[in-house]
Design an enzyme around this catalytic site. Structure first.
Site, PDB file in Angstrom:
ATOM      1  N   LYS A  30      23.535 -27.636  -4.052  1.00 55.65           N
ATOM      2  CA  LYS A  30      22.756 -27.032  -2.973  1.00 55.65           C
ATOM      3  C   LYS A  30      21.429 -27.772  -2.861  1.00 55.65           C
ATOM      4  CE  LYS A  30      22.135 -22.477  -0.892  1.00 55.65           C
ATOM      5  NZ  LYS A  30      22.685 -22.857   0.395  1.00 55.65           N
TER       6      LYS A  30
ATOM      7  N   GLU B  67      33.962 -26.527   5.926  1.00 61.65           N
ATOM      8  CA  GLU B  67      33.027 -25.394   5.857  1.00 61.65           C
ATOM      9  C   GLU B  67      32.034 -25.545   7.001  1.00 61.65           C
ATOM     10  OE1 GLU B  67      30.222 -25.235   2.615  1.00 61.65           O
ATOM     11  OE2 GLU B  67      30.117 -27.409   2.432  1.00 61.65           O
TER      12      GLU B  67
ATOM     13  N   TYR C  80      17.819 -25.826  -3.724  1.00 65.53           N
ATOM     14  CA  TYR C  80      17.320 -24.544  -3.237  1.00 65.53           C
ATOM     15  C   TYR C  80      18.394 -23.475  -3.351  1.00 65.53           C
ATOM     16  CZ  TYR C  80      20.004 -24.749   1.170  1.00 65.53           C
ATOM     17  OH  TYR C  80      21.018 -24.769   2.095  1.00 65.53           O
TER      18      TYR C  80
ATOM     19  N   LEU D  16      30.249 -26.386  -0.520  1.00 66.71           N
ATOM     20  CA  LEU D  16      29.375 -25.618  -1.396  1.00 66.71           C
ATOM     21  C   LEU D  16      30.178 -24.419  -1.909  1.00 66.71           C
ATOM     22  CD1 LEU D  16      26.270 -25.455  -2.240  1.00 66.71           C
ATOM     23  CD2 LEU D  16      26.298 -23.425  -0.803  1.00 66.71           C
TER      24      LEU D  16
HETATM   25  N1  PDD Z   1      23.554 -21.603   3.163  1.00 65.95           N
HETATM   26  N2  PDD Z   1      28.091 -23.802   2.809  1.00 65.95           N
HETATM   27  C1  PDD Z   1      26.881 -24.330   3.048  1.00 65.95           C
HETATM   28  C2  PDD Z   1      26.787 -25.761   3.446  1.00 65.95           C
HETATM   29  C3  PDD Z   1      25.729 -23.520   2.925  1.00 65.95           C
HETATM   30  O1  PDD Z   1      24.522 -24.066   3.144  1.00 65.95           O
HETATM   31  C4  PDD Z   1      25.863 -22.158   2.580  1.00 65.95           C
HETATM   32  C5  PDD Z   1      24.680 -21.259   2.416  1.00 65.95           C
HETATM   33  C6  PDD Z   1      27.160 -21.654   2.342  1.00 65.95           C
HETATM   34  C7  PDD Z   1      27.400 -20.219   1.954  1.00 65.95           C
HETATM   35  O2  PDD Z   1      26.984 -19.974   0.637  1.00 65.95           O
HETATM   36  P1  PDD Z   1      26.507 -18.514   0.198  1.00 65.95           P
HETATM   37  O3  PDD Z   1      27.609 -17.582   0.481  1.00 65.95           O
HETATM   38  O4  PDD Z   1      26.279 -18.652  -1.280  1.00 65.95           O
HETATM   39  O5  PDD Z   1      25.284 -18.197   0.974  1.00 65.95           O
HETATM   40  C8  PDD Z   1      28.243 -22.510   2.453  1.00 65.95           C
HETATM   41  C9  PDD Z   1      22.332 -20.849   3.086  1.00 65.95           C
HETATM   42  C10 PDD Z   1      22.476 -19.423   3.472  1.00 65.95           C
HETATM   43  C11 PDD Z   1      21.261 -21.595   3.853  1.00 65.95           C
HETATM   44  O6  PDD Z   1      21.233 -22.805   3.765  1.00 65.95           O
HETATM   45  O7  PDD Z   1      20.435 -20.955   4.531  1.00 65.95           O
END
Ligand code: PDD
Length: 283
Positions: A145, A177, A31, A201
Site C-alpha cells: 500500500k 481490482e 499508507y 492489494l
Molecule cells: N484504498 N485496492 C486498492 C488499489 C486500494 O487502494 C484499496 C483501498 C483497496 C481496498 O482495500 P481495503 O478494503 O483494505 O480498504 C483495494 C483506500 C481506501 C484508499 O486508497 O483510499
C-alpha cells in the site's frame, strides 16, 4: 483540524514537512485508511498488519513507539470524531534527506496522520454504480500500500470524467481490482474475484466480504476474471474501506444483469452492515 506529525498532535496549518521529504520527492512511503464507525476502528489489527507489511517491503523502519490504534483513536478524539462516522489516514515516508535515489544513511521516518468525517454513500449503495475498465499501468508490487498512486489517480480521474464511480484496472486481459477498491463479479451464482498476488492489494473489506460469503454459503472462486467474461457477469461489486460492498450495475456501456443491484450483492451488503453493527456492539 488537528493532525498528527512525528509524535505530536497539532493544528494542520502549523504542520511543517521538509521539501526534502522522500514522500514528497519520491513517493517513498506507505499508507493506510481505516474506517471508524462511531469510534470503532474496523479491523484495526488487519490494517496495522498490512501497514507493517508495506513498511517492511519498502524497508522503512517502523518507529518503535508507534501505537497504530492509539494514534487512530487520538486523531478521532482530537477532532471530535470519537462518536462519528469517520476515516483515519496514516502515512509513513522514509523521511527527509537531500535528494539521492538510494536510501539515506540515517533518517527518521516521517509519520503523518489525519482523521476526517465520512458520509456513507447511501444513495450509491441503494442504486449501484457504473465502473469503467482502464488499462492497469501500475508496477508489479500492487500488494504494497504505497503512496505512489499516480496510475490509480489517473485511472480514477478517467472514471470521474466518464461519470463512473470507479475504474477497474485490466492487466493482460484480466480485470484485477479498482483504483481504490477490490472488484468481484457473480457468474453462475459464484462470486469470482482476482486471487491474492503481487497485482492486487489484499483488501481488508475483500477479506471480510469473502468470509461473509462463506458464512452465507455463497460459493467463491478466487480466480482471475477475464475482461472478455465481464459480459457474462450477472452481478458485480466493489469492496473497500470507503465503499464497503458497493453494487456495480454498469461496466462501460453494458448493464450488469438487469441493471439493478443483484440478489447476492444485496445479501452481502446487508451482511456487511450487520457485521459492522455487531463489531460496534462488541466494542
Ligand atoms: N484504498 N485496492 C486498492 C488499489 C486500494 O487502494 C484499496 C483501498 C483497496 C481496498 O482495500 P481495503 O478494503 O483494505 O480498504 C483495494 C483506500 C481506501 C484508499 O486508497 O483510499
Amino acid at each position: 483540524m488537528i493532525i498528527h506529525l512525528n509524535g505530536q498532535f497539532l493544528p494542520k496549518d502549523q504542520a511543517r514537512i521538509s521539501p526534502d521529504d522522500r514522500g514528497f520527492l519520491f513517493a517513498d512511503g506507505a499508507y493506510e485508511v481505516v474506517r471508524a464507525y462511531r469510534g470503532h476502528l474496523f479491523r484495526a489489527r488487519e490494517h496495522r498488519e498490512r501497514f507493517d507489511a508495506s513498511l517492511k517491503a519498502l524497508r522503512i523502519a517502523r518507529p518503535a513507539d508507534l501505537d497504530f490504534s492509539a494514534l487512530c483513536t487520538g486523531l478521532l478524539q482530537h477532532n471530535q470524531l470519537a462518536d462519528a462516522e469517520a476515516t483515519v489516514y496514516l502515512q509513513i515516508s522514509r523521511g527527509a534527506a537531500p535528494r539521492k535515489h538510494a536510501f539515506p544513511a540515517e533518517v527518521a521516518p516521517t509519520v503523518y496522520g489525519f482523521a476526517a468525517s465520512f458520509a456513507n454513500p447511501v444513495e450509491k449503495w441503494a442504486a449501484g454504480v457504473k465502473v469503467i475498465t482502464v488499462p492497469d499501468q501500475r508496477w508489479a508490487r500492487c500488494d504494497i500500500k504505497s503512496i505512489s498512486l499516480l496510475p490509480n489517480v489517473l485511472a480514477n480521474q478517467l472514471a470521474q470524467e466518464a461519470g463512473a464511480h470507479e475504474a477497474v484496472l485490466v492487466r493482460d486481459g484480466f480485470a484485477l481490482e479498482g483504483s481504490l477498491s477490490n472488484f468481484a463479479v457473480v457468474m453462475d451464482e459464484v462470486v469470482h474475484t482476482a486471487p491474492r498476488s503481487n497485482y492486487i492489494l489484499p483488501g481488508i473489506t475483500r477479506l471480510v466480504g469473502l468470509g461473509l460469503c462463506s458464512a452465507l454459503g455463497i460459493p467463491v472462486k478466487e480466480f482471475p476474471v477475464a475482461e472478455a467474461d465481464l459480459k457474462c457477469a450477472t452481478e458485480a461489486m466493489l469492496f473497500g474501506t470507503t465503499n464497503e460492498v458497493m453494487p456495480v450495475v454498469q461496466i462501460n456501456d453494458r448493464k450488469v444483469g438487469d441493471g439493478q443491484p443483484g440478489p447476492l450483492t444485496r445479501k452481502l451488503q446487508q451482511a456487511f452492515r450487520d457485521y459492522v453493527a455487531e463489531c460496534q456492539r462488541r466494542g
